[in-house]
Design a protein around this motif. Structure first.
Motif, PDB file in Angstrom:
ATOM      1  N   VAL A 151       0.860  -1.180   0.000  1.00 10.33           N
ATOM      2  CA  VAL A 151       0.000   0.000   0.000  1.00 10.33           C
ATOM      3  C   VAL A 151       0.895   1.229   0.000  1.00 10.33           C
ATOM      4  O   VAL A 151       2.060   1.167   0.412  1.00 10.33           O
ATOM      5  CB  VAL A 151      -0.951   0.030   1.216  1.00 10.33           C
ATOM      6  CG1 VAL A 151      -1.950  -1.095   1.141  1.00 10.33           C
ATOM      7  CG2 VAL A 151      -0.176  -0.019   2.533  1.00 10.33           C
ATOM      8  N   LEU A 152       0.358   2.340  -0.464  1.00 11.81           N
ATOM      9  CA  LEU A 152       1.135   3.575  -0.531  1.00 11.81           C
ATOM     10  C   LEU A 152       1.520   3.994   0.885  1.00 11.81           C
ATOM     11  O   LEU A 152       0.653   4.145   1.752  1.00 11.81           O
ATOM     12  CB  LEU A 152       0.311   4.661  -1.209  1.00 11.81           C
ATOM     13  CG  LEU A 152       1.096   5.794  -1.869  1.00 11.81           C
ATOM     14  CD1 LEU A 152       1.983   5.255  -2.980  1.00 11.81           C
ATOM     15  CD2 LEU A 152       0.153   6.840  -2.417  1.00 11.81           C
ATOM     16  N   THR A 153       2.831   4.169   1.120  1.00 17.84           N
ATOM     17  CA  THR A 153       3.335   4.317   2.485  1.00 17.84           C
ATOM     18  C   THR A 153       4.370   5.417   2.589  1.00 17.84           C
ATOM     19  O   THR A 153       5.163   5.635   1.678  1.00 17.84           O
ATOM     20  CB  THR A 153       3.986   2.992   2.949  1.00 17.84           C
ATOM     21  OG1 THR A 153       3.018   1.943   2.880  1.00 17.84           O
ATOM     22  CG2 THR A 153       4.511   3.100   4.370  1.00 17.84           C
ATOM     23  N   MET A 154       4.367   6.108   3.732  1.00 21.46           N
ATOM     24  CA  MET A 154       5.495   6.941   4.135  1.00 21.46           C
ATOM     25  C   MET A 154       5.791   6.610   5.592  1.00 21.46           C
ATOM     26  O   MET A 154       4.888   6.267   6.361  1.00 21.46           O
ATOM     27  CB  MET A 154       5.205   8.429   3.945  1.00 21.46           C
ATOM     28  CG  MET A 154       4.050   8.998   4.735  1.00 21.46           C
ATOM     29  SD  MET A 154       3.809  10.771   4.322  1.00 21.46           S
ATOM     30  CE  MET A 154       2.463  11.215   5.415  1.00 21.46           C
ATOM     31  N   ARG A 155       7.063   6.698   5.980  1.00 23.89           N
ATOM     32  CA  ARG A 155       7.457   6.280   7.323  1.00 23.89           C
ATOM     33  C   ARG A 155       8.747   6.974   7.730  1.00 23.89           C
ATOM     34  O   ARG A 155       9.422   7.591   6.892  1.00 23.89           O
ATOM     35  CB  ARG A 155       7.654   4.763   7.358  1.00 23.89           C
ATOM     36  CG  ARG A 155       8.831   4.275   6.524  1.00 23.89           C
ATOM     37  CD  ARG A 155       8.823   2.790   6.302  1.00 23.89           C
ATOM     38  NE  ARG A 155       9.968   2.346   5.504  1.00 23.89           N
ATOM     39  CZ  ARG A 155      10.055   1.167   4.921  1.00 23.89           C
ATOM     40  NH1 ARG A 155       9.072   0.293   5.032  1.00 23.89           N
ATOM     41  NH2 ARG A 155      11.136   0.839   4.222  1.00 23.89           N
ATOM     42  N   THR A 156       9.089   6.858   8.998  1.00 25.10           N
ATOM     43  CA  THR A 156      10.342   7.430   9.459  1.00 25.10           C
ATOM     44  C   THR A 156      11.518   6.697   8.826  1.00 25.10           C
ATOM     45  O   THR A 156      11.441   5.492   8.568  1.00 25.10           O
ATOM     46  CB  THR A 156      10.452   7.328  10.989  1.00 25.10           C
ATOM     47  OG1 THR A 156      10.288   5.958  11.388  1.00 25.10           O
ATOM     48  CG2 THR A 156       9.390   8.185  11.673  1.00 25.10           C
ATOM     49  N   CYS A 170      11.028  -2.423  12.946  1.00 21.77           N
ATOM     50  CA  CYS A 170       9.894  -1.550  13.224  1.00 21.77           C
ATOM     51  C   CYS A 170      10.288  -0.105  12.933  1.00 21.77           C
ATOM     52  O   CYS A 170      11.477   0.238  12.928  1.00 21.77           O
ATOM     53  CB  CYS A 170       9.452  -1.674  14.693  1.00 21.77           C
ATOM     54  SG  CYS A 170       8.528  -3.184  15.057  1.00 21.77           S
ATOM     55  N   TYR A 171       9.292   0.730  12.697  1.00 19.16           N
ATOM     56  CA  TYR A 171       9.519   2.145  12.422  1.00 19.16           C
ATOM     57  C   TYR A 171       8.774   2.972  13.458  1.00 19.16           C
ATOM     58  O   TYR A 171       7.702   2.579  13.939  1.00 19.16           O
ATOM     59  CB  TYR A 171       9.055   2.495  11.006  1.00 19.16           C
ATOM     60  CG  TYR A 171       9.879   1.809   9.941  1.00 19.16           C
ATOM     61  CD1 TYR A 171      11.002   2.425   9.391  1.00 19.16           C
ATOM     62  CD2 TYR A 171       9.561   0.515   9.514  1.00 19.16           C
ATOM     63  CE1 TYR A 171      11.781   1.787   8.440  1.00 19.16           C
ATOM     64  CE2 TYR A 171      10.336  -0.136   8.568  1.00 19.16           C
ATOM     65  CZ  TYR A 171      11.449   0.507   8.023  1.00 19.16           C
ATOM     66  OH  TYR A 171      12.225  -0.139   7.093  1.00 19.16           O
ATOM     67  N   HIS A 172       9.335   4.125  13.814  1.00 21.32           N
ATOM     68  CA  HIS A 172       8.743   4.945  14.864  1.00 21.32           C
ATOM     69  C   HIS A 172       7.395   5.533  14.451  1.00 21.32           C
ATOM     70  O   HIS A 172       6.578   5.864  15.316  1.00 21.32           O
ATOM     71  CB  HIS A 172       9.714   6.062  15.257  1.00 21.32           C
ATOM     72  CG  HIS A 172      10.992   5.560  15.863  1.00 21.32           C
ATOM     73  ND1 HIS A 172      11.021   4.839  17.034  1.00 21.32           N
ATOM     74  CD2 HIS A 172      12.285   5.675  15.454  1.00 21.32           C
ATOM     75  CE1 HIS A 172      12.279   4.525  17.337  1.00 21.32           C
ATOM     76  NE2 HIS A 172      13.064   5.014  16.381  1.00 21.32           N
ATOM     77  N   ALA A 173       7.155   5.641  13.154  1.00 19.30           N
ATOM     78  CA  ALA A 173       5.868   6.153  12.679  1.00 19.30           C
ATOM     79  C   ALA A 173       5.662   5.717  11.242  1.00 19.30           C
ATOM     80  O   ALA A 173       6.614   5.649  10.449  1.00 19.30           O
ATOM     81  CB  ALA A 173       5.799   7.665  12.785  1.00 19.30           C
ATOM     82  N   THR A 174       4.416   5.412  10.905  1.00 16.90           N
ATOM     83  CA  THR A 174       4.044   5.005   9.548  1.00 16.90           C
ATOM     84  C   THR A 174       2.678   5.581   9.217  1.00 16.90           C
ATOM     85  O   THR A 174       1.782   5.600  10.065  1.00 16.90           O
ATOM     86  CB  THR A 174       3.989   3.470   9.431  1.00 16.90           C
ATOM     87  OG1 THR A 174       5.255   2.909   9.766  1.00 16.90           O
ATOM     88  CG2 THR A 174       3.626   3.059   8.012  1.00 16.90           C
ATOM     89  N   VAL A 175       2.516   6.045   7.977  1.00 19.76           N
ATOM     90  CA  VAL A 175       1.227   6.521   7.487  1.00 19.76           C
ATOM     91  C   VAL A 175       0.981   5.861   6.136  1.00 19.76           C
ATOM     92  O   VAL A 175       1.873   5.847   5.278  1.00 19.76           O
ATOM     93  CB  VAL A 175       1.196   8.054   7.338  1.00 19.76           C
ATOM     94  CG1 VAL A 175      -0.128   8.509   6.712  1.00 19.76           C
ATOM     95  CG2 VAL A 175       1.386   8.728   8.692  1.00 19.76           C
ATOM     96  N   THR A 176      -0.207   5.298   5.949  1.00 23.42           N
ATOM     97  CA  THR A 176      -0.545   4.647   4.689  1.00 23.42           C
ATOM     98  C   THR A 176      -1.853   5.199   4.148  1.00 23.42           C
ATOM     99  O   THR A 176      -2.709   5.675   4.899  1.00 23.42           O
ATOM    100  CB  THR A 176      -0.696   3.117   4.860  1.00 23.42           C
ATOM    101  OG1 THR A 176      -1.764   2.843   5.778  1.00 23.42           O
ATOM    102  CG2 THR A 176       0.588   2.499   5.377  1.00 23.42           C
ATOM    103  N   SER A 177      -1.997   5.138   2.819  1.00 20.63           N
ATOM    104  CA  SER A 177      -3.217   5.584   2.143  1.00 20.63           C
ATOM    105  C   SER A 177      -3.717   4.446   1.276  1.00 20.63           C
ATOM    106  O   SER A 177      -2.937   3.805   0.570  1.00 20.63           O
ATOM    107  CB  SER A 177      -2.937   6.825   1.291  1.00 20.63           C
ATOM    108  OG  SER A 177      -4.095   7.234   0.588  1.00 20.63           O
ATOM    109  N   ARG A 178      -5.024   4.193   1.328  1.00 21.08           N
ATOM    110  CA  ARG A 178      -5.585   3.075   0.575  1.00 21.08           C
ATOM    111  C   ARG A 178      -7.046   3.347   0.206  1.00 21.08           C
ATOM    112  O   ARG A 178      -7.705   4.186   0.821  1.00 21.08           O
ATOM    113  CB  ARG A 178      -5.486   1.785   1.391  1.00 21.08           C
ATOM    114  CG  ARG A 178      -6.374   1.758   2.621  1.00 21.08           C
ATOM    115  CD  ARG A 178      -5.988   0.639   3.555  1.00 21.08           C
ATOM    116  NE  ARG A 178      -4.708   0.899   4.177  1.00 21.08           N
ATOM    117  CZ  ARG A 178      -3.876  -0.059   4.595  1.00 21.08           C
ATOM    118  NH1 ARG A 178      -4.181  -1.319   4.416  1.00 21.08           N
ATOM    119  NH2 ARG A 178      -2.735   0.254   5.170  1.00 21.08           N
ATOM    120  N   VAL A 179      -7.535   2.603  -0.776  1.00 17.21           N
ATOM    121  CA  VAL A 179      -8.940   2.663  -1.145  1.00 17.21           C
ATOM    122  C   VAL A 179      -9.727   1.781  -0.188  1.00 17.21           C
ATOM    123  O   VAL A 179      -9.283   0.690   0.177  1.00 17.21           O
ATOM    124  CB  VAL A 179      -9.148   2.180  -2.589  1.00 17.21           C
ATOM    125  CG1 VAL A 179     -10.630   2.173  -2.946  1.00 17.21           C
ATOM    126  CG2 VAL A 179      -8.384   3.049  -3.562  1.00 17.21           C
TER     127      VAL A 179
END
Length: 310
Positions: A151-156, A170-179
């Protein structure tokens, strides 16, 4: 008549074994493993009705003979080609050459650029072509080319050994966008309230391969549930604080809103921030939400996040 290639999954020439989503005008960041090629057999024979007279029978026989001759010509050409390609002029078998990539989805004169738009090359902008939005990428974050859950992702940028599974990162923060798919829910509020548990489980209960990266969730607390405006649309967000068996736990949020383009289908943006001193400040969730913009929003450069710090 337009010759534009319709939206869909097409082979990614830059990454063998991968399909990339073409939105009808540009390549997107969405990829998936290439679909298995379909096996195509010879066409089934067409049954012909028996002739009613000698003339009809003659025409039928002539047609069959013509088809048989054409088939022999094709077979002969194939055999000849196999013989010619099977050896060099000196009689030795040639070494296997590089495989030929499939043609681009459009004609050579109209082959789209994989980047699609300048914003996709901007390290400060995450472009979601499928949903018609951009998200600002904070300082110290990245948009990985590939992720396990695709999925479309951005992370630390910084990662660490997960407290519950040292074999995982693991990552300190992750944000994903999906339908929002496989759901009949049309209310942003109801979908956000339903999705938050899935978001929490995926971030702090078990990862996609089933490992308990934080030892599992032991409890949670609802911090917020309310309406929010996103990219000019009325949405809803639900935020939890989760405690885990190992590590400091974290914060998860499900943000749901209608896409600003197309059929305005619901979009889900999931946030997962580690708690403790190594996690980003909680208000960064709100900053990212406010920075979500429709693609092509010139007033905000499409939601560029160069000024966002964590």
């Amino acid at each position: 008549m337009s010759n534009a290639t319709p939206p869909g999954w097409y082979p990614d020439a830059a990454t063998p074994g991968t399909d990339r989503w073409w939105d009808g005008t540009a390549w997107t960041a969405h990829t998936r493993p290439a679909a298995a090629p379909q096996a195509f057999g010879p066409p089934e024979p067409v049954a012909t009705a028996p002739g009613n007279g000698s003339a009809a029978s003659g025409r039928s026989s002539t047609h069959i003979v013509a088809l048989a001759v054409a088939g022999l010509i094709v077979v002969g050409a194939a055999v000849t080609g196999a013989v010619l390609l099977g050896r060099d002029d000196d009689g030795t078998r040639p070494e296997a050459g590089p495989s030929v990539s499939p043609p681009s989805p459009t004609a050579a004169t109209a082959t789209p650029s994989p980047s699609g738009s300048p914003a996709e090359d901007d390290p400060k902008v995450l472009v979601d072509q499928l949903n018609g939005i951009t998200l600002p990428i904070p300082d110290g974050w990245e948009k990985p080319a590939r992720t396990v859950d695709q999925v479309l992702t951005m992370r630390t940028v910084d990662s660490y050994d997960c407290p519950g599974s040292s074999s995982d990162f693991c990552y300190h923060a992750t944000v994903t966008s999906r339908v929002a798919s496989a759901t009949g829910i049309t209310s942003a509020e109801k979908l956000a309230e339903q999705d938050i548990a899935t978001a929490a489980d995926g971030a702090y209960e078990k990862n996609i391969v089933g490992n308990r990266t934080h030892g599992g969730i032991t409890s949670h607390k609802v911090l917020d549930s309310g309406s929010v405006s996103v990219a000019g649309r009325a949405g809803h967000q639900v935020r939890w604080r989760v405690d885990t068996a190992k590590g400091p736990g974290g914060y998860v949020q499900s943000l749901v809103f209608p896409s600003p383009t197309g059929s305005e289908s619901l979009v889900i943006v999931r946030y997962a921030f580690d708690a403790g001193p190594d996690g980003p400040p909680l208000q960064l969730m709100d900053t990212i939400t406010k920075g979500i913009r429709p693609i092509g929003d010139s007033a905000t450069s499409g939601g560029a996040g160069s000024s966002i710090e964590h």
